[in-house]
Scaffold this active site. Structure first.
Site, PDB file in Angstrom:
ATOM      1  N   LYS A  93       0.859  -1.192   0.000  1.00 17.95           N
ATOM      2  CA  LYS A  93       0.000   0.000   0.000  1.00 17.95           C
ATOM      3  C   LYS A  93       0.886   1.230   0.000  1.00 17.95           C
ATOM      4  O   LYS A  93       1.801   1.348   0.820  1.00 17.95           O
ATOM      5  CB  LYS A  93      -0.878  -0.003   1.268  1.00 17.95           C
ATOM      6  CG  LYS A  93      -1.886   1.134   1.310  1.00 17.95           C
ATOM      7  CD  LYS A  93      -3.144   0.753   0.572  1.00 17.95           C
ATOM      8  CE  LYS A  93      -4.021   1.967   0.279  1.00 17.95           C
ATOM      9  NZ  LYS A  93      -3.578   2.752  -0.876  1.00 17.95           N
ATOM     10  N   LYS A 129       5.417   1.763  -3.054  1.00 18.47           N
ATOM     11  CA  LYS A 129       5.332   3.124  -3.606  1.00 18.47           C
ATOM     12  C   LYS A 129       5.589   3.032  -5.102  1.00 18.47           C
ATOM     13  O   LYS A 129       6.206   2.077  -5.590  1.00 18.47           O
ATOM     14  CB  LYS A 129       6.368   4.037  -2.959  1.00 18.47           C
ATOM     15  CG  LYS A 129       5.980   5.505  -2.979  1.00 18.47           C
ATOM     16  CD  LYS A 129       4.935   5.858  -1.945  1.00 18.47           C
ATOM     17  CE  LYS A 129       4.609   7.360  -1.992  1.00 18.47           C
ATOM     18  NZ  LYS A 129       3.670   7.731  -0.929  1.00 18.47           N
ATOM     19  N   GLY A 168      -2.880   8.052  -4.407  1.00 20.16           N
ATOM     20  CA  GLY A 168      -2.286   9.261  -4.961  1.00 20.16           C
ATOM     21  C   GLY A 168      -1.104   9.742  -4.132  1.00 20.16           C
ATOM     22  O   GLY A 168      -0.831   9.258  -3.045  1.00 20.16           O
ATOM     23  N   ASP A 169      -0.390  10.692  -4.684  1.00 18.52           N
ATOM     24  CA  ASP A 169       0.724  11.357  -3.994  1.00 18.52           C
ATOM     25  C   ASP A 169       0.911  12.667  -4.753  1.00 18.52           C
ATOM     26  O   ASP A 169      -0.009  13.129  -5.444  1.00 18.52           O
ATOM     27  CB  ASP A 169       1.983  10.474  -4.029  1.00 18.52           C
ATOM     28  CG  ASP A 169       3.081  10.952  -3.072  1.00 18.52           C
ATOM     29  OD1 ASP A 169       3.011  10.625  -1.878  1.00 18.52           O
ATOM     30  OD2 ASP A 169       4.005  11.659  -3.526  1.00 18.52           O
ATOM     31  N   THR A 212      -4.761  13.401   5.454  1.00 18.39           N
ATOM     32  CA  THR A 212      -3.362  13.594   5.834  1.00 18.39           C
ATOM     33  C   THR A 212      -3.194  14.876   6.640  1.00 18.39           C
ATOM     34  O   THR A 212      -2.524  14.887   7.681  1.00 18.39           O
ATOM     35  CB  THR A 212      -2.441  13.614   4.599  1.00 18.39           C
ATOM     36  OG1 THR A 212      -2.689  12.455   3.803  1.00 18.39           O
ATOM     37  CG2 THR A 212      -0.989  13.625   5.005  1.00 18.39           C
ATOM     38  N   ASN A 243      -2.806  19.633  -1.073  1.00 15.88           N
ATOM     39  CA  ASN A 243      -3.848  18.984  -0.294  1.00 15.88           C
ATOM     40  C   ASN A 243      -3.522  18.905   1.204  1.00 15.88           C
ATOM     41  O   ASN A 243      -4.331  19.250   2.060  1.00 15.88           O
ATOM     42  CB  ASN A 243      -4.051  17.571  -0.856  1.00 15.88           C
ATOM     43  CG  ASN A 243      -5.200  16.847  -0.216  1.00 15.88           C
ATOM     44  OD1 ASN A 243      -6.323  17.311  -0.273  1.00 15.88           O
ATOM     45  ND2 ASN A 243      -4.915  15.718   0.405  1.00 15.88           N
ATOM     46  N   SER A 380      -6.894   5.597   3.577  1.00  6.25           N
ATOM     47  CA  SER A 380      -6.901   4.735   2.386  1.00  6.25           C
ATOM     48  C   SER A 380      -7.234   3.302   2.775  1.00  6.25           C
ATOM     49  O   SER A 380      -7.981   2.605   2.076  1.00  6.25           O
ATOM     50  CB  SER A 380      -5.537   4.773   1.698  1.00  6.25           C
ATOM     51  OG  SER A 380      -5.390   5.942   0.924  1.00  6.25           O
TER      52      SER A 380
END
Length: 448
Positions: A93, A129, A168-169, A212, A243, A380
């Site tokens: 993850k 990742k 996402g990132d 986050t 974000n 998530s």
């Protein structure tokens, strides 16, 4: 940093030899290994079973080309990556990052951090990742769609709801997740929770967008509360304006703090009256423009070119939410000289080793990223749970679960630090608490 234990020093030496030129990865591994010195002395079985030799080596690295066609009809080629680092406690993850700076070393650093961050959440998720050196900035929606479809055409062969669940990132928001999810569904002919951060109409979770930033503040509030303090009446400086920064600003304000600065890669704004979050959201989420545009809404505010200057602003609480190694020794010294009380990391590894040493020596409360910014991946995992149940929770339910997870992460990290003789050292505490769960799972599963 210096590793005194001979075994751990040899592991670090091997990591550098086998992964040359990957400075970010080396930095992340060294920080963890240094924290584990008292652990391996107490538990020699981890050495005997080669647990640490294994944990620094990814289980799998997938590297592929991503050809796509731009709006002028020209074929462009980028590189795609997925590092599946450790699956001892659950499916891989971790996010996907689309940014020109992406290369294998960055993805390995992020994936390695993700192992321990995910472990700290208490949820059954392993570490991974991925990403690409593609830059979505300045691209049309159609160009982004074509890139995402090409990227997912290859990635789809290696992921799945019970195997690897990306999110996402940086550079990967709701638009990109939507395009990739559509392509995955088309290729595999199945509707599963294979990506998180999805839109609410097709399996996304309420509170994921805020998670986050909110989680960062919940962790910070728990850390402050342990010392009889809170956000109330505190001046807060937050770097970034994406974000994480936006929702950290919102929650810090709700908790009684006054956020006076935000930044982007060009520069930073300072508003002594407190940041107008509605204006920032309009600029960043609707107009997709630079933070300098804030002056159009509040001409009395200040804008300064260059983002590092933000750490010269006097504040009680600093929340770095931009990118790795944004706070160096010089910036840390400025924060300490100006009386900063607490620093909590919203970005991944935003403070370099020299900066962390300065904060710790000065007695500043310091919350490392793998603990403080785990709210995103925690939510998530909650999205994965909802997808598995074919059910959704309310915003309030998800937010309450998120807060519980972040408070527990703080207490677990603080307890681990104290148990191993490093009271208040949350860097060591987070590394140890995260490591122990993964290491014990690896021990139980044999040589894998």
């Amino acid at each position: 940093m210096s590793i005194k234990n001979a075994y751990l020093a040899k592991v670090m030496e091997d990591v550098k030899k086998r992964n040359p030129g990957e400075a970010e990865f080396h930095q992340a591994v060294e920080e963890v290994l240094e924290s584990l010195e008292p652990v391996v002395e107490k538990h020699p079985e981890y050495i005997e079973r080669g647990i640490i030799d294994s944990i620094v080596e990814p289980e799998r690295i997938i590297k592929f080309r991503v050809p796509w066609v731009d709006d002028s009809g020209k074929v462009r080629v980028n590189r795609g990556f997925r590092v599946q680092f450790n699956s001892a406690i659950g499916p891989y993850k971790g996010g996907l990052r689309f940014h020109p700076s992406v290369y294998e070393g960055i993805i390995k650093f992020l994936g390695f951090e993700q192992i321990f961050k995910n472990s700290l959440t208490g949820l059954p998720i392993g570490g991974g990742k991925g990403g690409s050196d593609f830059d979505p900035k300045g691209k049309s929606d159609n160009e982004v769609m074509r890139f995402c479809q090409s990227f997912m055409t290859e990635l789809s062969k290696h992921i799945g709801a019970d195997t690897d669940v990306p999110a996402g990132d940086i550079g990967v928001g709701g638009r990109e997740i939507g395009f990739m999810y559509g392509q995955y569904k088309r290729l595999r002919n199945e509707f599963t929770g294979v990506l998180t951060g999805k839109g609410l109409t097709y399996g996304g979770s309420l509170a994921r967008t805020e998670a986050t930033g909110y989680g960062l503040c919940y962790f910070t509030e728990a850390m402050l509360a342990d010392k009889g303090e809170s956000f109330k009446g505190k001046t807060v400086v937050i770097s970034g304006s994406g974000n994480v920064a936006i929702y950290a600003t919102q929650k810090a304000t709700e908790l009684g703090g006054k956020v006076v600065a935000l930044s982007d890669s060009n520069g930073y704004i300072y508003d002594k009256n407190g940041i107008d979050l509605a204006a920032v959201k309009q600029i960043k989420e609707v107009e997709r423009k630079r933070i300098k545009e804030y002056l159009n809404y509040h001409p009395e505010a200040e804008y300064h070119e260059g983002c590092s200057g933000i750490w010269g602003i006097k504040c009680d609480i600093a929340l770095p939410c931009a990118t790795q190694n944004e706070i160096n020794g010089e910036s840390a010294s400025k924060l300490v000289a100006n009386g900063v009380y607490a620093v909590a990391e919203g970005a991944n590894m935003p403070s370099d080793p020299e900066a962390i040493g300065i904060f710790q020596k000065a007695g500043v409360l310091f919350a490392p990223a793998k603990a403080a910014n785990a709210g995103g991946v925690a939510t998530s995992a909650l999205e994965m749970s909802q997808n598995s149940m074919r059910y959704s929770w309310t915003f309030e339910e998800v937010d309450a679960k998120l807060k519980d997870i972040m408070v527990n992460i703080y207490h677990n990290a603080a307890a681990a630090a104290e148990e191993y003789g490093m009271k208040d050292n949350l860097v060591a505490g987070a590394n140890i608490a995260g490591f122990l769960k993964v290491a014990n799972a690896m021990m139980a599963q044999g040589v894998v």
